[in-house]
Design a protein around this motif. Structure first.
Motif, PDB file in Angstrom:
ATOM      1  N   ASP A   1      -6.648   5.254   2.892  1.00  0.00           N
ATOM      2  CA  ASP A   1      -5.466   5.654   2.126  1.00  0.00           C
ATOM      3  C   ASP A   1      -4.589   6.616   2.917  1.00  0.00           C
ATOM      4  OD1 ASP A   1      -6.271   4.094   0.029  1.00  0.00           O
ATOM      5  OD2 ASP A   1      -7.269   5.709  -1.051  1.00  0.00           O
TER       6      ASP A   1
ATOM      7  N   GLY B   1      -1.486   5.184   5.513  1.00  0.00           N
ATOM      8  CA  GLY B   1      -0.554   5.487   4.441  1.00  0.00           C
ATOM      9  C   GLY B   1       0.863   5.738   4.934  1.00  0.00           C
TER      10      GLY B   1
ATOM     11  N   GLY C   1      -0.696  -2.519  -0.653  1.00  0.00           N
ATOM     12  CA  GLY C   1      -0.940  -1.693  -1.827  1.00  0.00           C
ATOM     13  C   GLY C   1       0.070  -1.941  -2.932  1.00  0.00           C
TER      14      GLY C   1
ATOM     15  N   ARG D   1      -1.600  -3.886  -6.134  1.00  0.00           N
ATOM     16  CA  ARG D   1      -2.090  -2.632  -6.717  1.00  0.00           C
ATOM     17  C   ARG D   1      -2.906  -2.878  -7.974  1.00  0.00           C
ATOM     18  NH1 ARG D   1       2.043   2.184  -7.167  1.00  0.00           N
ATOM     19  NH2 ARG D   1       1.502   2.159  -4.963  1.00  0.00           N
TER      20      ARG D   1
END
Length: 821
Positions: free
Chosen positions: A193, A197, A237, A241
């Motif tokens: 993450d 990210g 993502g 999601r």
């Protein structure tokens, strides 16, 4: 061999020959409905801790195959490719402009020079260095006292900002990122993450621009892979999601992003696809990886190429990134010896660089250097990394400023090395000077200084890669050797040197630069086919593919003989999962100090592969007496406090669950987060704990009931969800079979069962133990291996029948798993 119907979920024993130890396969119900019965939470997204590996069998089973999922997948691939193309162009433009700003400005009409390289394409009369801008003077004195200080000041500013971003804002952006991406694709959870990210993407992009602009011996190709994976992971993502989010799918698409990063860096889409196949261990079939990577890389390179229309002015011509202009259009047969010599030098370079860089990273030299600088300037030792980087920038600037070519970005200097000299060559290009001795001296100076600077700089707290510096060093070596070969040809007009091509009889030093670049890139990475394709896509030197292949082949052989690791595997072993300073909540980080746990032979030499031990698992498994297990019937009653103390005292991911150490019937495997979650729901921390497990064997159920009746005080029953192992070995199984199962099936651990009682556990092994064995080249098994090697089939008279059979079987029975459904 016995067969079975996989939908029935029956227990099966495979036997290949009667005298080969039996390998027990316990199949779970492989259709989805039966799996849901065995595991109620199968469809719930599983959370994996950092520094642990994903459950590939679980994740791949849940990959969707409907139209909605496939549409989202290809949208993510397409959009990410477009964004990566624009980001790569932004990095190229910004880094070149900031680098050229150190030298001056171009005051000319935009259609006369290229935005991608102002300093190289600006008309001479329209280029203004800083002494000319400030004082309208261009003599040597103003060059030293005006241009040089401004050059260093800008370099220090760019590098200081990059160091601040890396050290304070985003430590995860340092170095190239290829070792971390390799681990993530293999299934490792490296703080995904954060590492992939949006914050990391922004800081890595700007940090990379500043590092390349500062003139340090670091490249952008490796970090572009990290940037590409960040882009794809962010889009992944957003798209998945709330639905279809799957860790296996994430890694499938990250392989495509890796290929795209290489493709846009080198303008080599085919080479990018081969780079992934050659460097990234993946659970998926190569054809699937190739197709995803092919689509992603093609779109991204088209975007990069199309953007050049708006940056090249009226002089735009579609061409290779580093077009090669050779004096002759083909190579001479008598040039094979120097080509072979370049291959030898490439292999030696990879060995020297990897070992020297490892010493800089692991030894106390770097810390002593930082402390000495802080002491010298009276600064807080915590500022040591900043001072170290600034000192490297000053040294690099001093060494590169004397020559016009070395003040260029590494890519521009590389292009000069690949370009043959013309009769109207500019006088500031020392490569084309009439004196070969002067040119050889300058190239030697650049080669030595560049090697030392790149070895030390690669490993500092800065984003940057090593591929471009390796190409530059290889091209410099090749150009140097080409000049020497050309001089020898001109001096000794022997008949043996008169072998001519249709176009020319003259040795071309620029061609040697291309071959040297390929040899050095292969020496540092141990890659072969991808390097060959990348080089001829880079340069367009199709007629030189065979000499390039020859040099790469020799480089790989020499480097394999000298060392087992390439630069990325070396960094992985030295830095990944070795040291942690945080200990949140009293919990030790999983697998701390165990290394990356990558069980993969693709980057190792054939020599190491052949040393796979022909011994049984019993030789290196952790015996049950030394394995930490959760017991259904413990020796001392479990409480919440005792279980917390039990789990917090080690760095294991989880524990085998057995009936008791006295009778270790294997019941499953529990992950540590599952244990913590169950304990967090209990308020009475002094109550005794009794674990409840579904589908217990009758003997275990009766003993558990007897155990619970023996508890006189408060008792709390906790329903514990355990994993059931799909593949189970016994202690007589050959270790070759075990290791290849871990490598090819991507299993994370294996429970070793007793050959005399298949329900009883006798040992345990996980991928971190095996990875350590591979890294040490099975040194802990030296005694067992020597016994096997020294035994010959014709001198076994001193052994009994059973001992003789065991020894012969260990030598003959080299089993291999290619695919298990």
């Amino acid at each position: 061999m016995e067969s079975f119907n996989s939908s029935q979920g029956s227990k099966v024993i495979y036997t290949v020959e009667d005298d080969i130890p039996k390998l027990i396969y316990k199949s779970l119900n492989t259709n989805t409905s039966n799996l849901k019965t065995n595991n109620h939470n199968l469809n719930i997204r599983k959370h994996y801790e950092n520094n642990t590996y994903i459950d590939w069998s679980r994740e791949t089973l849940l990959i969707p195959n409907n139209s909605s999922f496939l549409s989202k997948k290809w949208i993510v691939v397409t959009v990410s490719a477009i964004l990566i193309g624009y980001l790569a162009t932004l990095i190229d433009l910004s880094s070149v402009w900031l680098n050229d700003l150190k030298k001056g400005l171009c005051f000319s009409k935009i259609d006369k020079w290229s935005l991608l390289n102002p300093y190289r394409t600006c008309p001479i009369d329209d280029w203004y260095n800083w002494s000319r801008i400030l004082f309208n003077s261009t003599n040597s004195i103003t060059n030293i006292f005006i241009n040089f200080p401004i050059y260093i000041i800008f370099a220090l500013i760019w590098s200081f900002i990059a160091a601040y971003i890396t050290i304070v804002k985003a430590p995860l952006i340092k170095q190239s990122g290829i070792p971390e991406i390799k681990l993530i694709i293999s299934g490792f959870n490296f703080n995904i993450d954060n590492y992939l990210g949006l914050r990391t993407l922004i800081y890595k992009t700007f940090g990379l621009i500043l590092v390349v602009s500062s003139g340090l011996w670091l490249g952008k190709e490796g970090p572009l892979i990290h940037v590409s994976c960040c882009v794809l992971n962010i889009l992944f993502g957003f798209a998945f999601r709330n639905q279809y989010e799957n860790e296996a799918v994430r890694r499938e698409l990250l392989t495509a992003a890796t290929a795209t990063g290489v493709s846009v860096a080198f303008n080599a889409p085919i080479g990018g696809v081969l780079f992934v196949l050659e460097s990234m261990p993946s659970f998926f079939m190569p054809t699937k990886i190739m197709w995803n990577s092919f689509v992603n890389a093609t779109i991204a390179v088209i975007v990069v190429t199309g953007f050049k229309i708006f940056t090249e002015g009226t002089n735009f011509v579609e061409q290779d990134l580093f077009p090669v202009e050779f004096g002759n259009f083909s190579w001479l047969f008598m040039e094979i010896p120097p080509f072979l010599f370049l291959g030898v030098l490439g292999g030696v370079y990879g060995y020297l660089f990897t070992n020297l860089n490892a010493k800089f990273i692991t030894s106390s030299f770097r810390k002593k250097f930082q402390f000495g600088l802080c002491h010298l300037f009276g600064i807080n030792p915590l500022r040591g990394p900043y001072l170290e980087i600034l000192m490297i920038v000053i040294i690099t600037s001093i060494l590169s400023f004397p020559f016009e070519l070395t003040k260029l970005p590494l890519n521009a200097y590389l292009k000069s090395l690949f370009t043959a000299c013309q009769t109207d060559s500019s006088s500031n290009n020392f490569l084309c000077q009439t004196s070969n001795l002067v040119t050889i001296g300058k190239l030697t100076y650049i080669l030595i200084s560049g090697f030392i600077l790149s070895c030390y700089t690669f490993g500092t707290e800065l984003p940057g890669g090593i591929l471009t510096p390796s190409l530059v060093l290889g091209a410099t070596t090749g150009r140097l050797l080409g000049i020497i070969s050309q001089a020898l040809q001109n001096k000794f007009n022997w008949d043996s040197l008169a072998t001519c091509t249709e176009k020319s009889c003259i040795v071309s030093p620029s061609s040697y630069a291309v071959i040297g670049a390929a040899a050095f890139m292969s020496g540092i990475t141990k890659f072969t086919m991808s390097v060959v394709v990348i080089i001829f896509e880079l340069t367009g030197a199709v007629s030189y593919v065979l000499p390039i292949m020859l040099a790469v082949m020799v480089s790989k052989f020499i480097n394999d003989w000298l060392t087992n690791d390439n630069i990325y595997d070396s960094l992985m072993k030295l830095t990944i999962n070795k040291e942690y300073n945080s200990n949140e909540g009293g919990k030790l980080p999983p697998n701390e100090g165990k290394g990356p746990g990558l069980v993969n032979f693709s980057g190792l030499t054939t020599f190491v592969k052949n040393k796979l031990p022909d011994v049984s698992i019993k030789s290196f498994m952790i015996p049950i007496q030394k394995t930490k297990c959760i017991c259904l019937i413990p020796e001392d009653y479990y409480t919440v406090n005792s279980l917390y103390e039990f789990a917090n005292s080690d760095v294991h991911e989880g524990y085998p669950v057995i009936l008791s150490y006295g009778y270790p019937v294997y019941l499953g495997y529990v992950n540590k987060p599952e244990l913590y979650n169950k304990l967090s729901t209990i308020e009475d921390i002094n109550a005794y704990i009794s674990f409840q497990i579904n589908d217990l064997p009758t003997i275990a159920l009766s003993q558990q009931l007897h155990y619970e009746r023996s508890i006189s005080s408060t008792m709390i029953q906790i329903e514990l969800e355990v994993e059931k192992s799909i593949i189970i070995f016994n202690e007589l199984t050959t270790s070759i079979l075990l290791m290849e199962t871990f490598e090819k099936l991507h299993t994370n651990y294996s429970v070793i069962m007793d050959s005399n009682n298949p329900q009883v556990m006798c040992g345990f092994i996980d991928r971190f133990i095996i990875a350590e064995m591979i890294d040490s080249q099975f040194s802990s098994l030296e005694t067992e291996l020597n016994e096997i090697i020294n035994v010959d089939e014709f001198d076994l008279e001193d052994y009994g029948d059973s001992e003789r059979d065991d020894l012969l079987n260990m030598r003959r029975n080299r089993l291999s798993i290619e695919l298990i459904n």
